[in-house]
Write an enzyme that holds these catalytic residues in place. Structure first.
Site, PDB file in Angstrom:
ATOM      1  N   LYS A 124      52.596  82.193 140.872  1.00  0.00           N
ATOM      2  CA  LYS A 124      53.200  82.813 142.062  1.00  0.00           C
ATOM      3  C   LYS A 124      53.662  81.731 143.037  1.00  0.00           C
ATOM      4  O   LYS A 124      54.774  81.802 143.582  1.00  0.00           O
ATOM      5  CB  LYS A 124      52.196  83.761 142.732  1.00  0.00           C
ATOM      6  CG  LYS A 124      51.991  85.054 141.957  1.00  0.00           C
ATOM      7  CD  LYS A 124      50.792  85.884 142.440  1.00  0.00           C
ATOM      8  CE  LYS A 124      50.577  87.067 141.488  1.00  0.00           C
ATOM      9  NZ  LYS A 124      49.395  87.889 141.813  1.00  0.00           N
ATOM     10  N   GLN A 149      44.654  87.741 145.992  1.00  0.00           N
ATOM     11  CA  GLN A 149      44.544  88.013 144.555  1.00  0.00           C
ATOM     12  C   GLN A 149      43.283  88.827 144.262  1.00  0.00           C
ATOM     13  O   GLN A 149      42.193  88.494 144.740  1.00  0.00           O
ATOM     14  CB  GLN A 149      44.537  86.674 143.777  1.00  0.00           C
ATOM     15  CG  GLN A 149      44.540  86.819 142.273  1.00  0.00           C
ATOM     16  CD  GLN A 149      45.846  87.384 141.712  1.00  0.00           C
ATOM     17  OE1 GLN A 149      46.902  87.277 142.322  1.00  0.00           O
ATOM     18  NE2 GLN A 149      45.764  88.004 140.558  1.00  0.00           N
ATOM     19  N   ASP A 203      52.054  93.176 148.519  1.00  0.00           N
ATOM     20  CA  ASP A 203      51.406  93.817 147.374  1.00  0.00           C
ATOM     21  C   ASP A 203      51.560  95.334 147.426  1.00  0.00           C
ATOM     22  O   ASP A 203      51.310  96.006 146.419  1.00  0.00           O
ATOM     23  CB  ASP A 203      49.898  93.501 147.401  1.00  0.00           C
ATOM     24  CG  ASP A 203      49.474  92.532 146.325  1.00  0.00           C
ATOM     25  OD1 ASP A 203      50.116  92.504 145.259  1.00  0.00           O
ATOM     26  OD2 ASP A 203      48.474  91.816 146.544  1.00  0.00           O
TER      27      ASP A 203
HETATM   28  N1  GUN Z   1      45.412  91.267 140.299  1.00  0.00           N
HETATM   29  C1  GUN Z   1      46.060  91.814 139.239  1.00  0.00           C
HETATM   30  N2  GUN Z   1      47.261  92.287 139.614  1.00  0.00           N
HETATM   31  C2  GUN Z   1      47.381  92.036 140.926  1.00  0.00           C
HETATM   32  C3  GUN Z   1      48.418  92.297 141.874  1.00  0.00           C
HETATM   33  O1  GUN Z   1      49.471  92.871 141.577  1.00  0.00           O
HETATM   34  N3  GUN Z   1      48.164  91.889 143.134  1.00  0.00           N
HETATM   35  C4  GUN Z   1      47.008  91.276 143.496  1.00  0.00           C
HETATM   36  N4  GUN Z   1      46.840  90.922 144.762  1.00  0.00           N
HETATM   37  N5  GUN Z   1      46.030  91.032 142.636  1.00  0.00           N
HETATM   38  C5  GUN Z   1      46.225  91.408 141.365  1.00  0.00           C
END
Ligand code: GUN
Length: 300
Positions: free
Chosen positions: A53, A97, A120
């Site tokens: 990311k 995350q 998100d």
């Molecule tokens: N963990 C797995 N998928 C995601 C996501 O789309 N966003 C976040 N913040 N954590 C994740």
């Protein structure tokens, strides 16, 4: 043989649009989109996701910061950092995350992120906008947004008369995915671990979205001929052919057989995975544009 929907290619198109949009915003308003990613603890898969990311945000020309916190970070410390980022004008998007260590209450964290920086799409205000179909200024969670873009590419905007089945009822994927499919006029079923006769439910799907997290759980013979399959699962399994200790990634669907029966299918890897990151970049650009009162580029 089914049409393979390449997330790698589609995500690259999205990233090009995001880069162009970011350059335009910098030129017109002197604003560089800023993304803050927070990771707590050492989960190896999460570390890989977070690193990619950050790299992609830099590639898009964003101001990218990653906060790596130790697993013993308290909920209060994490809330303090989120408060600082909420108030930081150089940051337009905040992503914490998941999963978080067990001593941190996930809901307290997802709801502490300012809704206008919630790239998100986990804040209740953004979930409400998605479910109600209200407003253009909300944020849709990245994985379902990417999956929906793939469905639109092969099935168009109007899914009237099509039966869509989502397997999995998580807040991150299953529930928002169902809202998006419903908004596109599909007839939607959400199946999950407690669903009876799952095989029959899957066989009814013109559009099947699987977010189960179990390698090749959905068998190829369950697939309706002509279905569109979006496989959200990313599962690592041993691959003894490649040598001792070697592994490979597979989805939730038995690809080799399903891809003979289906009309369209996403591969794993190279399917939904790259789309998730691309949609995060699109959401961050959108947050930066909205902060300046600029109409974000349409990415769909
Ligand atoms: N963990 C797995 N998928 C995601 C996501 O789309 N966003 C976040 N913040 N954590 C994740």
């Amino acid at each position: 043989m089914a049409n393979i929907i390449s997330g790698t290619h589609l995500a690259a198109d999205v990233i090009e649009t995001v880069k162009t949009g970011a350059q335009a915003l910098l030129k017109s308003h002197d604003i560089r989109p800023g993304l803050a990613v927070i990771i707590v603890g050492e989960d190896p898969a999460s570390q890989i996701y977070v690193a990619s990311k950050g790299r992609k945000a830099e590639e898009c020309g964003f101001h990218a910061v990653t906060h790596r916190l130790t697993a013993d970070t308290s909920e209060d410390q994490l809330l303090q950092l989120i408060g600082e980022l909420n108030a930081d004008p150089a940051i337009h998007g905040i992503l914490v995350q998941l999963p978080l260590p067990a001593h941190i209450h996930e809901e307290n964290i997802t709801q502490a992120v300012s809704p206008d920086k919630d790239v998100d799409g986990f804040h209740y205000s953004n979930i409400g906008k998605l479910v109600a179909g209200a407003g253009e200024d909300g944020f849709v969670p990245c994985t379902p947004a990417g999956a929906m873009m793939m469905i639109r590419r092969v099935r168009g905007d109007d899914l009237s008369g099509l039966d869509a089945v989502v397997v999995g009822r998580s807040n991150i994927v299953g529930k928002p995915m169902a809202s998006l499919l419903l908004a596109a006029s599909a007839t939607v079923t959400i199946a999950h671990s407690r669903t009876h006769e799952l095989e029959e439910v899957v066989r009814s799907a013109d559009i099947l979205v699987t977010a189960i997290g179990q390698p090749e759980f959905v068998k190829g013979v369950w697939i309706k001929p002509g279905a569109t399959i979006i496989d959200v699962g990313i599962n690592r399994i041993p691959d003894p052919h490649k040598g001792e200790g070697a592994t490979r990634l597979v989805g939730d669907v038995e690809f080799d057989i399903a891809s003979v029966v289906a009309r369209d299918i996403t591969p794993v890897p190279g399917g939904v995975g790259p789309m998730t990151i691309a949609m995060l970049m699109a959401n961050t650009l959108k947050a930066a544009c909205l902060s300046a009162g600029v109409k974000p580029p349409v990415i769909r």
